[in-house]
Write a protein that holds these residues in place. Sequence first.
Motif, PDB file in Angstrom:
ATOM      1  N   LEU A 111       0.832  -1.193   0.000  1.00 27.23           N
ATOM      2  CA  LEU A 111       0.000   0.000   0.000  1.00 27.23           C
ATOM      3  C   LEU A 111       0.872   1.251   0.000  1.00 27.23           C
ATOM      4  CD1 LEU A 111      -2.967   0.763  -0.033  1.00 27.23           C
ATOM      5  CD2 LEU A 111      -2.916   0.826   2.458  1.00 27.23           C
ATOM      6  N   ARG A 112       1.956   1.229   0.761  1.00 26.80           N
ATOM      7  CA  ARG A 112       2.888   2.360   0.764  1.00 26.80           C
ATOM      8  C   ARG A 112       3.601   2.467  -0.590  1.00 26.80           C
ATOM      9  NH1 ARG A 112       3.038   4.186   5.884  1.00 26.80           N
ATOM     10  NH2 ARG A 112       2.645   2.704   7.536  1.00 26.80           N
ATOM     11  N   THR A 113       3.965   1.340  -1.157  1.00 28.01           N
ATOM     12  CA  THR A 113       4.608   1.325  -2.471  1.00 28.01           C
ATOM     13  C   THR A 113       3.655   1.860  -3.531  1.00 28.01           C
ATOM     14  OG1 THR A 113       5.873  -0.619  -1.783  1.00 28.01           O
ATOM     15  CG2 THR A 113       5.850  -0.127  -4.127  1.00 28.01           C
ATOM     16  N   SER A 114       2.385   1.511  -3.415  1.00 32.67           N
ATOM     17  CA  SER A 114       1.377   1.999  -4.349  1.00 32.67           C
ATOM     18  C   SER A 114       1.259   3.516  -4.255  1.00 32.67           C
ATOM     19  CB  SER A 114       0.032   1.351  -4.039  1.00 32.67           C
ATOM     20  OG  SER A 114      -0.966   1.848  -4.869  1.00 32.67           O
ATOM     21  N   GLN A 115       1.247   4.056  -3.040  1.00 32.23           N
ATOM     22  CA  GLN A 115       1.172   5.496  -2.845  1.00 32.23           C
ATOM     23  C   GLN A 115       2.391   6.179  -3.464  1.00 32.23           C
ATOM     24  OE1 GLN A 115       1.576   6.898   1.218  1.00 32.23           O
ATOM     25  NE2 GLN A 115       0.038   8.504   0.837  1.00 32.23           N
ATOM     26  N   THR A 116       3.573   5.605  -3.298  1.00 29.34           N
ATOM     27  CA  THR A 116       4.799   6.153  -3.884  1.00 29.34           C
ATOM     28  C   THR A 116       4.732   6.120  -5.405  1.00 29.34           C
ATOM     29  OG1 THR A 116       6.059   5.394  -1.969  1.00 29.34           O
ATOM     30  CG2 THR A 116       7.313   5.926  -3.949  1.00 29.34           C
ATOM     31  N   SER A 117       4.214   5.033  -5.956  1.00 28.31           N
ATOM     32  CA  SER A 117       4.096   4.928  -7.416  1.00 28.31           C
ATOM     33  C   SER A 117       3.162   5.991  -7.974  1.00 28.31           C
ATOM     34  CB  SER A 117       3.580   3.544  -7.815  1.00 28.31           C
ATOM     35  OG  SER A 117       4.515   2.555  -7.487  1.00 28.31           O
ATOM     36  N   PHE A 118       2.039   6.210  -7.315  1.00 32.01           N
ATOM     37  CA  PHE A 118       1.105   7.226  -7.789  1.00 32.01           C
ATOM     38  C   PHE A 118       1.684   8.633  -7.651  1.00 32.01           C
ATOM     39  CE2 PHE A 118      -2.247   3.893  -7.020  1.00 32.01           C
ATOM     40  CZ  PHE A 118      -2.532   3.713  -8.357  1.00 32.01           C
ATOM     41  N   SER A 119       2.472   8.870  -6.604  1.00 33.38           N
ATOM     42  CA  SER A 119       3.142  10.171  -6.458  1.00 33.38           C
ATOM     43  C   SER A 119       4.150  10.385  -7.572  1.00 33.38           C
ATOM     44  CB  SER A 119       3.846  10.261  -5.104  1.00 33.38           C
ATOM     45  OG  SER A 119       2.909  10.275  -4.069  1.00 33.38           O
ATOM     46  N   ARG A 120       4.889   9.329  -7.908  1.00 36.88           N
ATOM     47  CA  ARG A 120       5.851   9.402  -9.018  1.00 36.88           C
ATOM     48  C   ARG A 120       5.111   9.645 -10.330  1.00 36.88           C
ATOM     49  NH1 ARG A 120       7.950   4.263  -9.062  1.00 36.88           N
ATOM     50  NH2 ARG A 120       6.841   3.775 -10.951  1.00 36.88           N
ATOM     51  N   GLY A 121       3.962   9.009 -10.498  1.00 42.28           N
ATOM     52  CA  GLY A 121       3.154   9.218 -11.694  1.00 42.28           C
ATOM     53  C   GLY A 121       2.656  10.640 -11.803  1.00 42.28           C
ATOM     54  N   LEU A 122       2.297  11.238 -10.666  1.00 39.84           N
ATOM     55  CA  LEU A 122       1.841  12.620 -10.661  1.00 39.84           C
ATOM     56  C   LEU A 122       2.962  13.558 -11.104  1.00 39.84           C
ATOM     57  CD1 LEU A 122      -0.414  14.618  -9.999  1.00 39.84           C
ATOM     58  CD2 LEU A 122       0.419  14.643  -7.645  1.00 39.84           C
ATOM     59  N   GLN A 123       4.178  13.301 -10.619  1.00 38.15           N
ATOM     60  CA  GLN A 123       5.322  14.117 -11.034  1.00 38.15           C
ATOM     61  C   GLN A 123       5.559  13.965 -12.542  1.00 38.15           C
ATOM     62  OE1 GLN A 123       7.137  16.334  -9.261  1.00 38.15           O
ATOM     63  NE2 GLN A 123       8.243  16.801 -11.125  1.00 38.15           N
ATOM     64  N   SER A 124       5.409  12.755 -13.055  1.00 34.75           N
ATOM     65  CA  SER A 124       5.602  12.524 -14.491  1.00 34.75           C
ATOM     66  C   SER A 124       4.517  13.203 -15.322  1.00 34.75           C
ATOM     67  CB  SER A 124       5.623  11.022 -14.783  1.00 34.75           C
ATOM     68  OG  SER A 124       6.731  10.412 -14.155  1.00 34.75           O
ATOM     69  N   VAL A 125       3.304  13.303 -14.789  1.00 35.52           N
ATOM     70  CA  VAL A 125       2.229  14.003 -15.496  1.00 35.52           C
ATOM     71  C   VAL A 125       2.582  15.479 -15.652  1.00 35.52           C
ATOM     72  CG1 VAL A 125      -0.154  14.828 -15.262  1.00 35.52           C
ATOM     73  CG2 VAL A 125       0.355  12.425 -14.929  1.00 35.52           C
ATOM     74  N   VAL A 126       3.143  16.069 -14.602  1.00 35.47           N
ATOM     75  CA  VAL A 126       3.547  17.477 -14.676  1.00 35.47           C
ATOM     76  C   VAL A 126       4.665  17.647 -15.700  1.00 35.47           C
ATOM     77  CG1 VAL A 126       4.596  19.379 -13.374  1.00 35.47           C
ATOM     78  CG2 VAL A 126       2.771  18.023 -12.346  1.00 35.47           C
ATOM     79  N   GLU A 127       5.629  16.711 -15.704  1.00 32.60           N
ATOM     80  CA  GLU A 127       6.712  16.774 -16.695  1.00 32.60           C
ATOM     81  C   GLU A 127       6.166  16.633 -18.113  1.00 32.60           C
ATOM     82  OE1 GLU A 127       9.481  13.742 -15.536  1.00 32.60           O
ATOM     83  OE2 GLU A 127       9.966  14.754 -13.657  1.00 32.60           O
ATOM     84  N   ALA A 128       5.206  15.732 -18.304  1.00 33.34           N
ATOM     85  CA  ALA A 128       4.604  15.549 -19.625  1.00 33.34           C
ATOM     86  C   ALA A 128       3.850  16.811 -20.054  1.00 33.34           C
ATOM     87  CB  ALA A 128       3.659  14.348 -19.625  1.00 33.34           C
ATOM     88  N   SER A 129       3.173  17.446 -19.116  1.00 32.92           N
ATOM     89  CA  SER A 129       2.458  18.688 -19.432  1.00 32.92           C
ATOM     90  C   SER A 129       3.418  19.788 -19.839  1.00 32.92           C
ATOM     91  CB  SER A 129       1.633  19.153 -18.234  1.00 32.92           C
ATOM     92  OG  SER A 129       0.648  18.207 -17.932  1.00 32.92           O
ATOM     93  N   ASN A 130       4.516  19.910 -19.104  1.00 31.80           N
ATOM     94  CA  ASN A 130       5.525  20.915 -19.455  1.00 31.80           C
ATOM     95  C   ASN A 130       6.120  20.636 -20.833  1.00 31.80           C
ATOM     96  OD1 ASN A 130       5.314  22.502 -17.157  1.00 31.80           O
ATOM     97  ND2 ASN A 130       6.846  21.339 -16.040  1.00 31.80           N
ATOM     98  N   ALA A 131       6.400  19.372 -21.115  1.00 34.10           N
ATOM     99  CA  ALA A 131       6.948  19.015 -22.430  1.00 34.10           C
ATOM    100  C   ALA A 131       5.951  19.307 -23.540  1.00 34.10           C
ATOM    101  CB  ALA A 131       7.354  17.538 -22.448  1.00 34.10           C
ATOM    102  N   CYS A 132       4.668  19.067 -23.288  1.00 31.70           N
ATOM    103  CA  CYS A 132       3.632  19.333 -24.288  1.00 31.70           C
ATOM    104  C   CYS A 132       3.525  20.829 -24.577  1.00 31.70           C
ATOM    105  CB  CYS A 132       2.302  18.780 -23.799  1.00 31.70           C
ATOM    106  SG  CYS A 132       0.985  18.861 -25.016  1.00 31.70           S
ATOM    107  N   VAL A 133       3.574  21.646 -23.533  1.00 29.65           N
ATOM    108  CA  VAL A 133       3.502  23.094 -23.720  1.00 29.65           C
ATOM    109  C   VAL A 133       4.721  23.581 -24.501  1.00 29.65           C
ATOM    110  CG1 VAL A 133       3.616  25.298 -22.489  1.00 29.65           C
ATOM    111  CG2 VAL A 133       2.031  23.531 -21.729  1.00 29.65           C
ATOM    112  N   ALA A 134       5.913  23.086 -24.135  1.00 29.45           N
ATOM    113  CA  ALA A 134       7.140  23.477 -24.843  1.00 29.45           C
ATOM    114  C   ALA A 134       7.100  22.999 -26.292  1.00 29.45           C
ATOM    115  CB  ALA A 134       8.362  22.910 -24.130  1.00 29.45           C
ATOM    116  N   MET A 135       6.547  21.810 -26.511  1.00 32.88           N
ATOM    117  CA  MET A 135       6.439  21.264 -27.856  1.00 32.88           C
ATOM    118  C   MET A 135       5.566  22.170 -28.729  1.00 32.88           C
ATOM    119  SD  MET A 135       5.420  17.287 -28.719  1.00 32.88           S
ATOM    120  CE  MET A 135       3.995  17.372 -27.691  1.00 32.88           C
ATOM    121  N   LYS A 136       4.453  22.618 -28.213  1.00 40.82           N
ATOM    122  CA  LYS A 136       3.569  23.516 -28.961  1.00 40.82           C
ATOM    123  C   LYS A 136       4.254  24.845 -29.252  1.00 40.82           C
ATOM    124  CE  LYS A 136      -0.746  21.579 -27.260  1.00 40.82           C
ATOM    125  NZ  LYS A 136      -1.921  21.787 -26.408  1.00 40.82           N
TER     126      LYS A 136
END
Length: 186
Positions: free
Chosen positions: A130-155
């Motif tokens: 359960l703790r590992t799952s929470q860490t994975s979702f937190s890491r996923g959230l950070q990656s979503v922000v990185e993907a959003s930044n890359a998408c904005v820069a790409m445009k």
Amino acid sequence: ATDNTAEYEKLCTDIDNELRSFLKCVDDYQTAHAEVVAACRSGILDLARARKSMGNRGMGVTTLQYPARMTATQIVDIDPENESVMALRYRSNQEGGYAGAKADSPPSGDEKVIETDPIRWFGVLVPQQLRTSQTSFSRGLQSVVEASNACVAMKLHYQRYQDLLAQKKSQTAAAASSTAAAATPA
């Protein structure tokens, strides 16, 4: 003619640089997207393992187990100077997050939590998955922000690329018409 040639060469170099930047942003976006998928997959799998190991105990979260007014432990900040850049940060004590939390630092074990950690809804002794799952979702959230930044820069790079191509096309058309006018006998 030499000045026009140098200007044209600089324009071509700028076009190449924008295209390289655009392609790097595409690569960054794809990498971040793959990280989001991997983190979500891992989080869901660990969540299922935790559910299996806990059995019926603690997996039924009701309104009595979580606060009536929940707040996120992390928020997305948009840079006021450059509105296309986003960053993930932990909430401060004043915002209902971790006491003494700095803007970009995760909570350490000795910091008092104002809003209870959602993992505590399932009890004090929860499975490691359960703790590992929470860490994975937190890491996923950070990656979503990185993907959003890359998408904005790409445009942004794509728009600059299109503008430079239009400028090159108009320069080429102007050069062709001046060459044609010079070549026609009067």
